[in-house]
Write a protein that holds these residues in place. Structure first.
Motif, PDB file in Angstrom:
ATOM      1  N   HIS A  45     -15.605  41.841 -30.663  1.00  0.00           N
ATOM      2  CA  HIS A  45     -15.738  42.339 -29.176  1.00  0.00           C
ATOM      3  C   HIS A  45     -14.965  41.394 -28.094  1.00  0.00           C
ATOM      4  CE1 HIS A  45     -17.480  44.175 -25.598  1.00  0.00           C
ATOM      5  NE2 HIS A  45     -17.778  43.056 -25.214  1.00  0.00           N
ATOM      6  N   VAL A  46     -15.159  40.056 -28.217  1.00  0.00           N
ATOM      7  CA  VAL A  46     -14.586  38.750 -27.495  1.00  0.00           C
ATOM      8  C   VAL A  46     -12.946  38.982 -27.880  1.00  0.00           C
ATOM      9  CG1 VAL A  46     -14.170  36.556 -27.192  1.00  0.00           C
ATOM     10  CG2 VAL A  46     -16.401  37.382 -27.615  1.00  0.00           C
ATOM     11  N   ALA A  47     -12.756  39.324 -28.883  1.00  0.00           N
ATOM     12  CA  ALA A  47     -11.147  39.435 -29.260  1.00  0.00           C
ATOM     13  C   ALA A  47     -10.477  40.636 -28.662  1.00  0.00           C
ATOM     14  CB  ALA A  47     -10.751  39.622 -30.770  1.00  0.00           C
ATOM     15  N   GLU A  48     -11.363  41.843 -28.467  1.00  0.00           N
ATOM     16  CA  GLU A  48     -10.796  43.035 -28.226  1.00  0.00           C
ATOM     17  C   GLU A  48     -10.634  42.862 -26.268  1.00  0.00           C
ATOM     18  OE1 GLU A  48     -13.516  46.030 -29.087  1.00  0.00           O
ATOM     19  OE2 GLU A  48     -13.026  46.228 -31.231  1.00  0.00           O
ATOM     20  N   ILE A  49     -11.582  42.190 -25.834  1.00  0.00           N
ATOM     21  CA  ILE A  49     -11.503  42.049 -24.486  1.00  0.00           C
ATOM     22  C   ILE A  49     -10.460  40.993 -24.038  1.00  0.00           C
ATOM     23  CG2 ILE A  49     -12.688  40.838 -22.510  1.00  0.00           C
ATOM     24  CD1 ILE A  49     -15.384  41.579 -23.669  1.00  0.00           C
ATOM     25  N   PHE A  50     -10.093  40.116 -24.853  1.00  0.00           N
ATOM     26  CA  PHE A  50      -9.173  39.098 -24.499  1.00  0.00           C
ATOM     27  C   PHE A  50      -7.605  39.879 -24.856  1.00  0.00           C
ATOM     28  CE2 PHE A  50      -5.699  35.980 -26.006  1.00  0.00           C
ATOM     29  CZ  PHE A  50      -5.607  35.171 -25.052  1.00  0.00           C
ATOM     30  N   ALA A  52      -7.264  43.193 -24.028  1.00  0.00           N
ATOM     31  CA  ALA A  52      -7.161  43.798 -23.030  1.00  0.00           C
ATOM     32  C   ALA A  52      -6.632  43.298 -21.861  1.00  0.00           C
ATOM     33  CB  ALA A  52      -8.460  44.872 -22.886  1.00  0.00           C
ATOM     34  N   SER A  53      -6.921  42.120 -21.839  1.00  0.00           N
ATOM     35  CA  SER A  53      -6.505  41.091 -20.631  1.00  0.00           C
ATOM     36  C   SER A  53      -5.083  40.846 -20.621  1.00  0.00           C
ATOM     37  CB  SER A  53      -7.476  39.759 -20.649  1.00  0.00           C
ATOM     38  OG  SER A  53      -6.817  39.002 -21.776  1.00  0.00           O
ATOM     39  N   GLY A  62       1.679  31.549 -17.626  1.00  0.00           N
ATOM     40  CA  GLY A  62       1.772  31.044 -16.193  1.00  0.00           C
ATOM     41  C   GLY A  62       0.742  31.010 -15.396  1.00  0.00           C
ATOM     42  N   ASP A  63      -0.020  32.182 -15.704  1.00  0.00           N
ATOM     43  CA  ASP A  63      -1.225  32.584 -14.553  1.00  0.00           C
ATOM     44  C   ASP A  63      -2.219  31.597 -15.136  1.00  0.00           C
ATOM     45  OD1 ASP A  63      -3.198  33.870 -13.408  1.00  0.00           O
ATOM     46  OD2 ASP A  63      -2.206  35.730 -13.602  1.00  0.00           O
ATOM     47  N   ARG A  64      -2.821  31.090 -13.736  1.00  0.00           N
ATOM     48  CA  ARG A  64      -3.848  30.216 -13.785  1.00  0.00           C
ATOM     49  C   ARG A  64      -5.169  30.891 -14.454  1.00  0.00           C
ATOM     50  NH1 ARG A  64      -4.818  26.324  -9.138  1.00  0.00           N
ATOM     51  NH2 ARG A  64      -2.885  25.541  -9.904  1.00  0.00           N
ATOM     52  N   ASP A  65      -5.383  32.170 -13.816  1.00  0.00           N
ATOM     53  CA  ASP A  65      -6.648  32.786 -14.453  1.00  0.00           C
ATOM     54  C   ASP A  65      -6.631  33.300 -15.790  1.00  0.00           C
ATOM     55  OD1 ASP A  65      -7.655  32.848 -11.984  1.00  0.00           O
ATOM     56  OD2 ASP A  65      -7.098  34.844 -11.412  1.00  0.00           O
ATOM     57  N   CYS A  66      -5.357  33.476 -16.362  1.00  0.00           N
ATOM     58  CA  CYS A  66      -4.885  33.780 -17.957  1.00  0.00           C
ATOM     59  C   CYS A  66      -5.379  32.602 -18.764  1.00  0.00           C
ATOM     60  CB  CYS A  66      -3.597  34.196 -18.023  1.00  0.00           C
ATOM     61  SG  CYS A  66      -3.400  36.125 -17.868  1.00  0.00           S
ATOM     62  N   MET A  67      -4.922  31.319 -18.022  1.00  0.00           N
ATOM     63  CA  MET A  67      -5.035  30.196 -18.762  1.00  0.00           C
ATOM     64  C   MET A  67      -6.528  29.792 -19.038  1.00  0.00           C
ATOM     65  SD  MET A  67      -2.250  27.889 -17.030  1.00  0.00           S
ATOM     66  CE  MET A  67      -2.448  26.304 -18.032  1.00  0.00           C
ATOM     67  N   GLN A  68      -7.370  30.165 -17.972  1.00  0.00           N
ATOM     68  CA  GLN A  68      -8.681  29.976 -18.119  1.00  0.00           C
ATOM     69  C   GLN A  68      -9.403  31.040 -19.011  1.00  0.00           C
ATOM     70  OE1 GLN A  68     -10.706  27.364 -17.039  1.00  0.00           O
ATOM     71  NE2 GLN A  68     -12.304  28.124 -18.413  1.00  0.00           N
ATOM     72  N   THR A  69      -8.920  32.211 -19.041  1.00  0.00           N
ATOM     73  CA  THR A  69      -9.318  33.243 -20.067  1.00  0.00           C
ATOM     74  C   THR A  69      -9.021  33.037 -21.379  1.00  0.00           C
ATOM     75  OG1 THR A  69      -9.168  34.895 -18.203  1.00  0.00           O
ATOM     76  CG2 THR A  69      -9.053  35.692 -20.558  1.00  0.00           C
ATOM     77  N   ALA A  70      -7.561  32.466 -21.556  1.00  0.00           N
ATOM     78  CA  ALA A  70      -7.310  31.966 -22.832  1.00  0.00           C
ATOM     79  C   ALA A  70      -8.175  30.943 -23.522  1.00  0.00           C
ATOM     80  CB  ALA A  70      -5.946  31.664 -22.933  1.00  0.00           C
ATOM     81  N   ARG A  71      -8.476  29.772 -22.500  1.00  0.00           N
ATOM     82  CA  ARG A  71      -9.269  28.711 -23.062  1.00  0.00           C
ATOM     83  C   ARG A  71     -10.617  29.193 -23.322  1.00  0.00           C
ATOM     84  NH1 ARG A  71      -8.727  25.985 -18.717  1.00  0.00           N
ATOM     85  NH2 ARG A  71      -6.867  25.028 -19.284  1.00  0.00           N
ATOM     86  N   ASN A  72     -11.494  29.930 -22.734  1.00  0.00           N
ATOM     87  CA  ASN A  72     -12.762  30.516 -23.070  1.00  0.00           C
ATOM     88  C   ASN A  72     -12.694  31.259 -24.109  1.00  0.00           C
ATOM     89  OD1 ASN A  72     -13.785  29.623 -20.530  1.00  0.00           O
ATOM     90  ND2 ASN A  72     -13.461  31.464 -19.399  1.00  0.00           N
TER      91      ASN A  72
END
Length: 325
Positions: A45-50, A52-53, A62-72
């Motif tokens: 489920h976590v992989a599918e959400i990522f 879809a992002s 270079g997107d800061r929000d994406c960087m945090q999403t990728a880190r999580n």
């Protein structure tokens, strides 16, 4: 059929004697299976959400929000991989626990307390008594291990994890394939032999734990030599991923192997080049096992463990005959 009928009574006694231990072990196995399924579904489920992002794990967008999403996402997937590795480690340690259980509570405690005499006076021979003692927990544990190992393999491959479990790590290799069953049988036979020889619950438990653990640790160190590795040489080593690096180093023009530390302490590139020339180093070598060597190594180690188990079991029955004959 007569042998099966003879064993039926002692087997029921074994189940009644250790019913709480069997219930607890069964509950733990069931909880582990349910937990693995839940973690695998959550990881998927976590992989599918990522996915879809539309973010990238390397942060190249270079997107800061994406960087945090990728880190999580990476942190979560690493935790899930660690949980799978912990289950594999449990399967690796399980033969040691099983050996201690057989040696102490199952065999030595009855010999120490003298309760075995009552069984032997009920038309049950010592050999049938020992067979029933060993057969009941072994059948149940092998069945539970088969289910848990299969679910673990499914859970590891269910979600696309950026941190895959390498097949050659000690806990993964020893917790998959046919090796867990051979290790359990070895633990069973070592425990039986130890319990009959020592005849003291705590001491037998300790000795069997030490011996079985020593064998498992020894094979973890010797495993890479159970099958001939492949070798690649050259000035640069072009190898595929997911391989087990066994040994690497430098090669001289005559083909002599040197450790890679020979020139690794050079202060500058010029010093390193001079060191290579002084040692006549012309290339490098790598001994490795590809993923295709998983089953050959598994089968060789399984055969050795089964041979050791058969030897220990034969010695156990011989000790039993001498002490009752």
């Amino acid at each position: 059929m007569s042998t099966l009928t003879t064993l039926r009574g002692p087997a029921r006694v074994v189940v009644r004697q250790h019913r709480w231990t069997l219930w607890i072990a069964g509950g733990l196995f069931l909880a582990a299976v349910i937990g693995l399924i839940a973690v695998a579904l959550r990881a998927s489920h976590v992989a599918e959400i990522f996915t879809a992002s539309n973010c990238r794990v390397d942060g190249a967008d270079g997107d800061r929000d994406c960087m945090q999403t990728a880190r999580n996402y990476l942190d979560s997937m690493f935790e899930y991989r660690s949980l799978f590795d912990d289950v594999a480690l449990f399967l690796t340690v399980l033969p040691v626990l099983f050996s201690a259980f057989i040696a102490g509570p199952v065999i030595a405690r009855e010999l120490e307390s003298g309760t075995f005499k009552m069984s032997w006076t009920q038309s049950v021979s010592p050999a049938h008594w020992l067979t029933a003692k060993l057969a009941v927990p072994t059948v149940l544990l092998l069945a539970g291990t088969a289910v848990l190992s299969s679910v673990l393999h499914w859970a590891q491959s269910y979600a696309d994890n950026p941190y895959p479990s390498e097949w050659y790590t000690p806990q993964i290799f020893a917790g998959t394939g046919v090796l867990p069953f051979a290790s359990l049988l070895l633990g069973l036979c070592i425990g039986a032999l130890t319990g009959l020889l020592v005849r003291r619950t705590v001491l037998a438990l300790t000795v069997s734990t030490f011996v079985t653990g020593a064998v498992i640790i020894a094979f973890a160190y010797l495993r890479s030599g159970l099958w001939p590795p492949r070798t690649v040489t050259g000035k640069t080593l072009d190898v595929s991923p997911n391989i087990w690096w066994v040994e690497t180093g430098d090669l001289t023009s005559s083909g002599e192997r040197l450790t890679q530390t020979a020139c690794s302490q050079s202060a500058s590139e010029a010093d390193r080049l001079q060191c290579l020339a002084d040692h006549d180093i012309t290339g490098h070598y790598l001994d490795y096992h590809p993923a295709s060597h998983f089953w050959p190594i598994q089968l060789v180690e399984t055969g050795i463990l089964l041979a050791l188990a058969a030897l220990a079991l034969a010695l156990a029955f011989r000790v039993l005959r001498r002490r009752t004959g």
